[in-house]
Design a protein around this motif. Structure first.
Motif, PDB file in Angstrom:
ATOM      1  N   HIS A 269       6.444   4.477  10.028  1.00 60.03           N
ATOM      2  CA  HIS A 269       5.236   4.754   9.226  1.00 60.03           C
ATOM      3  C   HIS A 269       3.936   4.469   9.960  1.00 60.03           C
ATOM      4  O   HIS A 269       2.895   4.309   9.321  1.00 60.03           O
ATOM      5  CB  HIS A 269       5.234   3.901   7.952  1.00 60.03           C
ATOM      6  CG  HIS A 269       6.314   4.233   6.990  1.00 60.03           C
ATOM      7  ND1 HIS A 269       6.131   5.087   5.929  1.00 60.03           N
ATOM      8  CD2 HIS A 269       7.596   3.836   6.938  1.00 60.03           C
ATOM      9  CE1 HIS A 269       7.256   5.185   5.250  1.00 60.03           C
ATOM     10  NE2 HIS A 269       8.170   4.429   5.844  1.00 60.03           N
TER      11      HIS A 269
ATOM     12  N   GLU B 131      -3.844   7.235  11.409  1.00 59.73           N
ATOM     13  CA  GLU B 131      -3.212   7.205  10.079  1.00 59.73           C
ATOM     14  C   GLU B 131      -1.956   8.048  10.146  1.00 59.73           C
ATOM     15  O   GLU B 131      -2.009   9.243  10.432  1.00 59.73           O
ATOM     16  CB  GLU B 131      -4.169   7.788   9.037  1.00 59.73           C
ATOM     17  CG  GLU B 131      -3.681   7.685   7.596  1.00 59.73           C
ATOM     18  CD  GLU B 131      -3.687   6.253   7.065  1.00 59.73           C
ATOM     19  OE1 GLU B 131      -2.658   5.570   7.230  1.00 59.73           O
ATOM     20  OE2 GLU B 131      -4.720   5.826   6.525  1.00 59.73           O
ATOM     21  N   ALA B 132      -0.803   7.426   9.878  1.00 55.17           N
ATOM     22  CA  ALA B 132       0.449   8.172  10.012  1.00 55.17           C
ATOM     23  C   ALA B 132       0.426   9.415   9.125  1.00 55.17           C
ATOM     24  O   ALA B 132       0.667  10.534   9.585  1.00 55.17           O
ATOM     25  CB  ALA B 132       1.625   7.277   9.673  1.00 55.17           C
ATOM     26  N   SER B 133       0.140   9.217   7.864  1.00 57.10           N
ATOM     27  CA  SER B 133       0.119  10.364   6.956  1.00 57.10           C
ATOM     28  C   SER B 133      -0.997  10.217   5.931  1.00 57.10           C
ATOM     29  O   SER B 133      -1.905  11.018   5.841  1.00 57.10           O
ATOM     30  CB  SER B 133       1.472  10.477   6.221  1.00 57.10           C
ATOM     31  OG  SER B 133       1.351  11.287   5.085  1.00 57.10           O
ATOM     32  N   GLY B 134      -0.901   9.124   5.151  1.00 64.27           N
ATOM     33  CA  GLY B 134      -1.740   9.019   3.962  1.00 64.27           C
ATOM     34  C   GLY B 134      -0.988   9.673   2.817  1.00 64.27           C
ATOM     35  O   GLY B 134      -0.223  10.626   3.023  1.00 64.27           O
ATOM     36  N   THR B 135      -1.168   9.122   1.625  1.00 60.80           N
ATOM     37  CA  THR B 135      -0.614   9.758   0.426  1.00 60.80           C
ATOM     38  C   THR B 135      -1.683   9.817  -0.661  1.00 60.80           C
ATOM     39  O   THR B 135      -1.650  10.700  -1.510  1.00 60.80           O
ATOM     40  CB  THR B 135       0.618   8.980  -0.099  1.00 60.80           C
ATOM     41  OG1 THR B 135       0.307   7.582  -0.086  1.00 60.80           O
ATOM     42  CG2 THR B 135       1.837   9.229   0.762  1.00 60.80           C
TER      43      THR B 135
ATOM     44  N   VAL C 256       6.156  10.723   9.328  1.00 60.12           N
ATOM     45  CA  VAL C 256       5.841  11.027   7.943  1.00 60.12           C
ATOM     46  C   VAL C 256       4.772  12.112   7.762  1.00 60.12           C
ATOM     47  O   VAL C 256       4.314  12.346   6.641  1.00 60.12           O
ATOM     48  CB  VAL C 256       5.470   9.746   7.177  1.00 60.12           C
ATOM     49  CG1 VAL C 256       6.703   8.862   6.994  1.00 60.12           C
ATOM     50  CG2 VAL C 256       4.371   8.963   7.900  1.00 60.12           C
TER      51      VAL C 256
ATOM     52  N   ASN D  48       5.263  13.249   4.051  1.00 57.17           N
ATOM     53  CA  ASN D  48       5.279  12.516   2.786  1.00 57.17           C
ATOM     54  C   ASN D  48       4.903  13.396   1.605  1.00 57.17           C
ATOM     55  O   ASN D  48       4.321  14.482   1.762  1.00 57.17           O
ATOM     56  CB  ASN D  48       4.263  11.371   2.849  1.00 57.17           C
ATOM     57  CG  ASN D  48       4.757  10.188   3.670  1.00 57.17           C
ATOM     58  OD1 ASN D  48       5.952  10.059   3.927  1.00 57.17           O
ATOM     59  ND2 ASN D  48       3.830   9.332   4.078  1.00 57.17           N
TER      60      ASN D  48
ATOM     61  N   LEU E 258       5.168   4.978  -1.491  1.00 56.54           N
ATOM     62  CA  LEU E 258       6.016   6.090  -1.069  1.00 56.54           C
ATOM     63  C   LEU E 258       7.458   5.831  -1.510  1.00 56.54           C
ATOM     64  O   LEU E 258       8.133   6.726  -2.020  1.00 56.54           O
ATOM     65  CB  LEU E 258       5.973   6.285   0.452  1.00 56.54           C
ATOM     66  CG  LEU E 258       6.848   7.445   0.918  1.00 56.54           C
ATOM     67  CD1 LEU E 258       6.182   8.783   0.606  1.00 56.54           C
ATOM     68  CD2 LEU E 258       7.180   7.355   2.399  1.00 56.54           C
TER      69      LEU E 258
ATOM     70  N   ARG F 110      -5.789   0.378   1.362  1.00 59.72           N
ATOM     71  CA  ARG F 110      -5.776  -0.908   2.013  1.00 59.72           C
ATOM     72  C   ARG F 110      -7.002  -1.020   2.933  1.00 59.72           C
ATOM     73  O   ARG F 110      -7.376  -0.038   3.564  1.00 59.72           O
ATOM     74  CB  ARG F 110      -4.511  -0.900   2.869  1.00 59.72           C
ATOM     75  CG  ARG F 110      -3.853  -2.159   3.163  1.00 59.72           C
ATOM     76  CD  ARG F 110      -2.371  -1.925   3.466  1.00 59.72           C
ATOM     77  NE  ARG F 110      -2.023  -0.929   4.465  1.00 59.72           N
ATOM     78  CZ  ARG F 110      -2.022  -1.109   5.783  1.00 59.72           C
ATOM     79  NH1 ARG F 110      -2.412  -2.260   6.293  1.00 59.72           N
ATOM     80  NH2 ARG F 110      -1.624  -0.150   6.600  1.00 59.72           N
TER      81      ARG F 110
ATOM     82  N   TYR G 190      -8.725   0.600  11.119  1.00 60.07           N
ATOM     83  CA  TYR G 190      -8.508   1.983  11.558  1.00 60.07           C
ATOM     84  C   TYR G 190      -8.820   3.005  10.465  1.00 60.07           C
ATOM     85  O   TYR G 190      -9.108   4.158  10.734  1.00 60.07           O
ATOM     86  CB  TYR G 190      -7.081   2.180  12.103  1.00 60.07           C
ATOM     87  CG  TYR G 190      -6.003   2.444  11.072  1.00 60.07           C
ATOM     88  CD1 TYR G 190      -5.841   3.720  10.512  1.00 60.07           C
ATOM     89  CD2 TYR G 190      -5.140   1.443  10.647  1.00 60.07           C
ATOM     90  CE1 TYR G 190      -4.856   3.969   9.560  1.00 60.07           C
ATOM     91  CE2 TYR G 190      -4.157   1.682   9.709  1.00 60.07           C
ATOM     92  CZ  TYR G 190      -4.021   2.948   9.167  1.00 60.07           C
ATOM     93  OH  TYR G 190      -3.059   3.190   8.226  1.00 60.07           O
ATOM     94  N   LYS G 191      -8.786   2.545   9.206  1.00 61.04           N
ATOM     95  CA  LYS G 191      -9.093   3.461   8.104  1.00 61.04           C
ATOM     96  C   LYS G 191     -10.609   3.678   7.981  1.00 61.04           C
ATOM     97  O   LYS G 191     -11.064   4.596   7.335  1.00 61.04           O
ATOM     98  CB  LYS G 191      -8.495   2.936   6.804  1.00 61.04           C
ATOM     99  CG  LYS G 191      -6.947   2.860   6.847  1.00 61.04           C
ATOM    100  CD  LYS G 191      -6.350   2.375   5.542  1.00 61.04           C
ATOM    101  CE  LYS G 191      -4.866   2.032   5.628  1.00 61.04           C
ATOM    102  NZ  LYS G 191      -3.960   3.136   5.290  1.00 61.04           N
TER     103      LYS G 191
ATOM    104  N   GLY H 268       0.834  -1.195   0.000  1.00 61.84           N
ATOM    105  CA  GLY H 268       0.000   0.000   0.000  1.00 61.84           C
ATOM    106  C   GLY H 268       0.865   1.239   0.000  1.00 61.84           C
ATOM    107  O   GLY H 268       1.863   1.313  -0.727  1.00 61.84           O
ATOM    108  N   GLY H 269       0.493   2.168   0.852  1.00 66.74           N
ATOM    109  CA  GLY H 269       1.141   3.477   0.857  1.00 66.74           C
ATOM    110  C   GLY H 269       2.645   3.435   1.076  1.00 66.74           C
ATOM    111  O   GLY H 269       3.391   4.214   0.474  1.00 66.74           O
ATOM    112  N   LEU H 270       3.081   2.513   1.929  1.00 66.57           N
ATOM    113  CA  LEU H 270       4.503   2.458   2.252  1.00 66.57           C
ATOM    114  C   LEU H 270       5.352   2.116   1.019  1.00 66.57           C
ATOM    115  O   LEU H 270       6.377   2.741   0.750  1.00 66.57           O
ATOM    116  CB  LEU H 270       4.683   1.421   3.357  1.00 66.57           C
ATOM    117  CG  LEU H 270       6.056   1.177   3.927  1.00 66.57           C
ATOM    118  CD1 LEU H 270       5.916   0.907   5.417  1.00 66.57           C
ATOM    119  CD2 LEU H 270       6.732   0.003   3.284  1.00 66.57           C
TER     120      LEU H 270
HETATM  121  C1  H2P Z   1       1.617   3.476   5.625  1.00 68.85           C
HETATM  122  C2  H2P Z   1       0.820   4.408   6.555  1.00 68.85           C
HETATM  123  C3  H2P Z   1       0.356   5.659   5.816  1.00 68.85           C
HETATM  124  C4  H2P Z   1       1.567   6.358   5.198  1.00 68.85           C
HETATM  125  C5  H2P Z   1       2.367   5.379   4.354  1.00 68.85           C
HETATM  126  C6  H2P Z   1       3.647   6.007   3.829  1.00 68.85           C
HETATM  127  C7  H2P Z   1       2.138   2.275   6.379  1.00 68.85           C
HETATM  128  O1  H2P Z   1       0.854   3.118   4.476  1.00 68.85           O
HETATM  129  O2  H2P Z   1      -0.267   3.750   7.134  1.00 68.85           O
HETATM  130  O3  H2P Z   1      -0.299   6.532   6.686  1.00 68.85           O
HETATM  131  O4  H2P Z   1       1.151   7.432   4.393  1.00 68.85           O
HETATM  132  O5  H2P Z   1       2.736   4.231   5.112  1.00 68.85           O
HETATM  133  O6  H2P Z   1       4.359   6.629   4.848  1.00 68.85           O
HETATM  134  P1  H2P Z   1      -0.425   2.187   4.179  1.00 68.85           P
HETATM  135  O7  H2P Z   1      -1.312   2.235   5.352  1.00 68.85           O
HETATM  136  O8  H2P Z   1      -1.074   2.771   2.967  1.00 68.85           O
HETATM  137  O9  H2P Z   1       0.092   0.813   3.914  1.00 68.85           O
END
Ligand code: H2P
Length: 815
Positions: free
Chosen positions: A359, A655-659, A437, A466, A123, A552, A556-557, A118-120
């Motif tokens: 993250h 949510e740490a950041s979200g992109t 982030v 991010n 990123l 994802r 929590y989302k 996912g986001g990680l």
């Molecule tokens: C995670 C965090 C997001 C963050 C992303 C990149 C793990 O992504 O939850 O908040 O933006 O890392 O730093 P994800 O939930 O989409 O798998």
């Protein structure tokens, strides 16, 4: 060496030559796949030339390199990107047209490498793109999973996971680099090193060895000559593993046992960790990645440098989350055991080399490994972890004498309820800088999840919000909008200087411009409707409000909060068929981890609600719900340009950041969101008037969680009660009340992420959305302002901040 030419004629010539000599076929007999592969090779040739020049420039400059260690990369399709970055799309269109194919036909053969979750992972890909664009000398390291993230299909609405055999037709974008293979050990025993009186140096004799075979993907910069690489490791058995005598004796399975065991290491992304073997395999993967990568980093360092003193001046390693954190112990092992440095010097080099990006805020997402597993798989590393911890706790003891509780909290080893290695602690102890982030995330990390560390070493903690690459997520995903922006701003320089989008604010009140802005959105929605119809069979109305929640699936989302809103709309429309509501398409996209049963059930419920809503003759005129299967980067690029409303509704503080929130805002979607992650920074920039805010803030949520009774909300809110009762009554399960009962029980029982507490505020906020949507011109104005003011969220800015504050690296221009 003949260099590639830059004209249409050169390009055409190279295509023909690649078709003959690389594919071994002719124009007359070439298949569609031959066409794609030939085009890919021809574009790749142009990148290779830049890569060779980049390597030469880097060799010459001998700069400080960034080494990005990440278990995940979600790169997305490569063809469109590489055509754009080599400026060859203009050649391909006319040539393809002559041959009676379209570029889109060819692109359909381009398989995205789904090497992330996912986001990680995405990123990591955005940062690599920006590093190349900013001429930063960098190498990404990862694993070449044979099977990437599973392909999601639905059977009776339930998610089924299919293997993602992404290289089945070959991957034209990668180069094997067999000469740089490495050997990695596992298991075995350790013994005292005879020449070391301190006892800190020891010798490890592994019980199993495997080879790491590297290949690399090219990562071009946009508008520059730099091409960096991502080096991906694949596990192979050592050469003697094939048991010829057993094979001769007819024991075919046993004969290849060792080969299979070795190759399993890089077989799949995130092997299921619900079993002991699965957990060990994950740790094996992680160590495999860092062991291969560190050896490669040292090999590269030694090409131009001697001695170890300069190592941290030439090498900065960024640990992307906890997955690669075993690198800290591996570097110590290499320096102390193999290169015979004394412990203190090795530790000083190690600490100055690493940095760590966290993250998450969810404590359960910070990895820990059972000491017993580490001891068995990596016996020497376990000893090193104990030694690091011993010296670290001495340091703590000196700062906080007698504070045993603090020692226990800070320790790299968790003692209760079982002994485990806390990888995040190892990362913080072994790094110079630790970053969150988004602003809120960094603040909460320091105040909660990593609080004791932030008190001990406040200077270690940094925030780097991010960002996302505007090349992929605006220019490639949304060519219509890009054209309009370029026309308005006069040139394409906004693609590398995203703050220039500010220039759009000046026309946010110009009705003619707004008209064109809306026309772009509508055309994108027509395209999306075609994709949705193809993948789900559901016809959606391009004039309806396009409301998207793509990410994802995780509790929590709060996808279930969105679903409760949908069910409320469904109930209302059924009761009052003539009700004047805004026509809406609610689009969900996302996968649930294969072992995450509650979220898989929620996916099933989304599909069931979709089925009921879309087939109801009254409701479906105003409301549609779709969940196109297999959400990935390619699909994100289809959906994002068409979105009107971006759902960022996680419980504040989770949510740490979200992109995705950034990608959607850049493409002119308005956000409905909580004060969580980077939502806060988006709202600060686009303006509170252009953002639909609702819900508890992080502090309120934490306070409420202490004494929370979800049932009270259910009982006092008739709409909420009706929505939950509709599920409980089996309305979406042909009368079966048991199928979705666990969803209801979880909401009314614990409701971990306070969805019920935020429900009313969310509903009211959706009413404000409807009200705003009714004034289409005002909506368009807000949409323009969202794009105009989101330039900050370029990953170029993110990378600049890493460079200035953490990496301290300088660009190297490639001639
Ligand atoms: C995670 C965090 C997001 C963050 C992303 C990149 C793990 O992504 O939850 O908040 O933006 O890392 O730093 P994800 O939930 O989409 O798998």
């Amino acid at each position: 060496m003949r260099s590639v030419g830059s004209t249409l004629a050169d390009f055409e010539q190279d295509l023909i030559s690649n078709l003959y000599y690389q594919r071994g076929t002719t124009l007359e007999s070439a298949s569609g796949s031959d066409g794609y592969q030939t085009l890919a090779l021809t574009v790749r040739d142009r990148l290779v030339e830049r890569y060779a020049r980049t390597a030469a420039a880097h060799y010459e400059a001998n700069p400080r390199f960034v080494y990005y260690l990440s278990a995940e990369y979600l790169l997305g399709r490569q063809l469109g990107q590489n055509l754009l970055y080599t400026d060859t799309e203009r050649f391909v269109r006319p040539i393809a047209a002559d041959l009676g194919v379209t570029l889109e036909d060819l692109e359909s053969y381009d398989v995205e490498p789904g090497l992330g979750n996912g986001g990680l992972g995405r990123l990591a890909a955005c940062l690599m793109d920006s590093m190349a664009t900013l001429d930063i000398p960098a190498v990404g390291y990862g694993i070449r999973y044979e099977f990437g993230i599973f392909k999601q299909a639905f059977r009776d609405g339930a998610q089924v996971e299919r293997p993602d055999d992404w290289t089945f037709y070959g991957n034209p974008w990668e180069f094997p680099a067999p000469d740089d293979r490495q050997v990695v050990g596992f298991y075995g025993t350790t013994a005292a090193a005879l020449d070391d009186p301190t006892g800190l140096r020891r010798q490890w004799t592994p019980g199993e060895v495997v080879r790491g075979e590297p290949s690399h993907m090219l990562v071009p910069g946009y508008g520059t000559q730099t091409v960096n690489i991502i080096r991906l490791w694949q596990a192979r058995a050592s050469r003697q593993s094939f048991d010829l005598s057993r094979f001769g004796a007819g024991q075919y399975k046993e004969a290849v046992e060792d080969i299979v065991r070795a190759e399993n290491i890089s077989k799949v992304l995130y092997p299921d960790d619900s079993t002991e073997q699965g957990r060990e395999l994950r740790l094996k993967q992680q160590y495999f990645l860092v062991a291969c990568s560190l050896r490669d980093i040292i090999r590269r360092y030694r090409l131009r440098n001697t001695g170890w003193d300069a190592f941290p001046a030439k090498v900065v390693i960024q640990l992307n989350d906890t997955h690669p954190v075993m690198a800290v112990t591996e570097l110590m092992r290499l320096l102390v055991d193999e290169y015979k440095l004394d412990w203190d010097l090795a530790w000083s080099i190690t600490r100055r080399t690493f940095n760590y990006t966290c993250h998450t805020l969810l404590p359960e997402a910070l990895e820990t490994w059972p000491v017993a597993v580490v001891e068995r798989l990596l016996p020497r590393h376990m000893e090193i972890i104990y030694a690091i911890n011993h010296f670290f706790l001495q340091e703590v003891e000196a700062t906080y004498p007698g504070d045993l509780d603090r020692l226990r909290r800070l320790s790299i080893i968790q003692e209760e309820p079982d002994k485990r290695v806390r990888m995040a602690h190892l990362a913080v102890v072994g790094s110079t800088a630790v970053n969150g982030v988004a602003e809120l995330h960094t603040r909460l990390l320091a105040a909660t999840t990593l609080r004791d560390f932030a008190e001990l070493w406040p200077q270690k903690f940094h925030n780097v919000t991010n960002g996302v690459t505007p090349r992929r997520f605006v220019r490639l995903a949304n060519p219509r909008l890009s054209e309009l922006i370029t026309e308005r701003l006069g040139d394409e320089s906004w693609l590398t200087d995203l703050d220039r989008l500010e220039g759009l604010a000046g026309v946010a009140d110009d009705p003619a411009f707004l008209e064109r802005w809306r026309a772009v959105k509508r055309a994108n929605k027509v395209d999306l409707a075609a994709h949705v119809e193809r993948s789900t069979g559901v016809v959606i109305d391009p004039d309806a409000l396009c409301d998207v929640m793509i990410k994802r699936f995780h509790e929590y989302k709060r996808q279930h909060l969105k679903l409760l809103h949908v069910i409320m709309l469904f109930n209302r429309l059924r009761e009052h068929p003539d009700l004047d509501v805004v026509p809406r398409t609610v689009l969900f996209g996302g996968k649930a981890a294969p072992g995450y049963h509650s979220m898989k059930l929620l996916l099933r419920l989304v599909n069931a609600v979709a089925e009921t809503v879309n087939t109801d003759p009254v409701v479906s005129r105003r409301l549609k719900v779709v969940l196109p299967p297999d959400y990935n980067v390619t699909r994100a690029q289809w959906i994002i340009p068409a979105a009107d409303l971006s759902e960022q509704i996680s419980l504040a503080g989770k949510e740490a950041s979200g992109t995705g929130n950034m990608k959607l805002a850049l493409n002119g979607a308005l956000t409905i969101g909580t004060l969580d992650g980077a939502n806060i920074e988006i709202r600060d920039r686009v303006g509170a008037d252009n953002f639909f805010l609702f819900g508890l803030d992080a502090q309120e949520a934490a306070d409420l969680r202490r004494d929370y009774h979800p049932r009270a909300y259910y009982e006092s809110d008739p709409d909420l009660r009706a929505a939950i009762d509709t599920i409980a009554a089996g309305t979406f399960a042909k009368g079966d009340r048991s199928l979705f009962a666990p969803v209801v029980d979880s909401m009314l029982g614990r409701d971990e992420y306070l969805a019920l507490a935020d429900y009313r505020a969310y509903l009211e906020c959706q009413e404000r959305v409807e009200h705003a949507w009714r004034d289409q011109e005002a909506w368009a104005r807000m949409s323009v302002l969202n794009s105009a003011r989101s330039g900050f969220f370029s990953s170029d800015r993110t990378v600049r901040e890493y460079c200035d504050r953490i990496w301290r690296v300088e660009p190297v221009r490639v001639a």
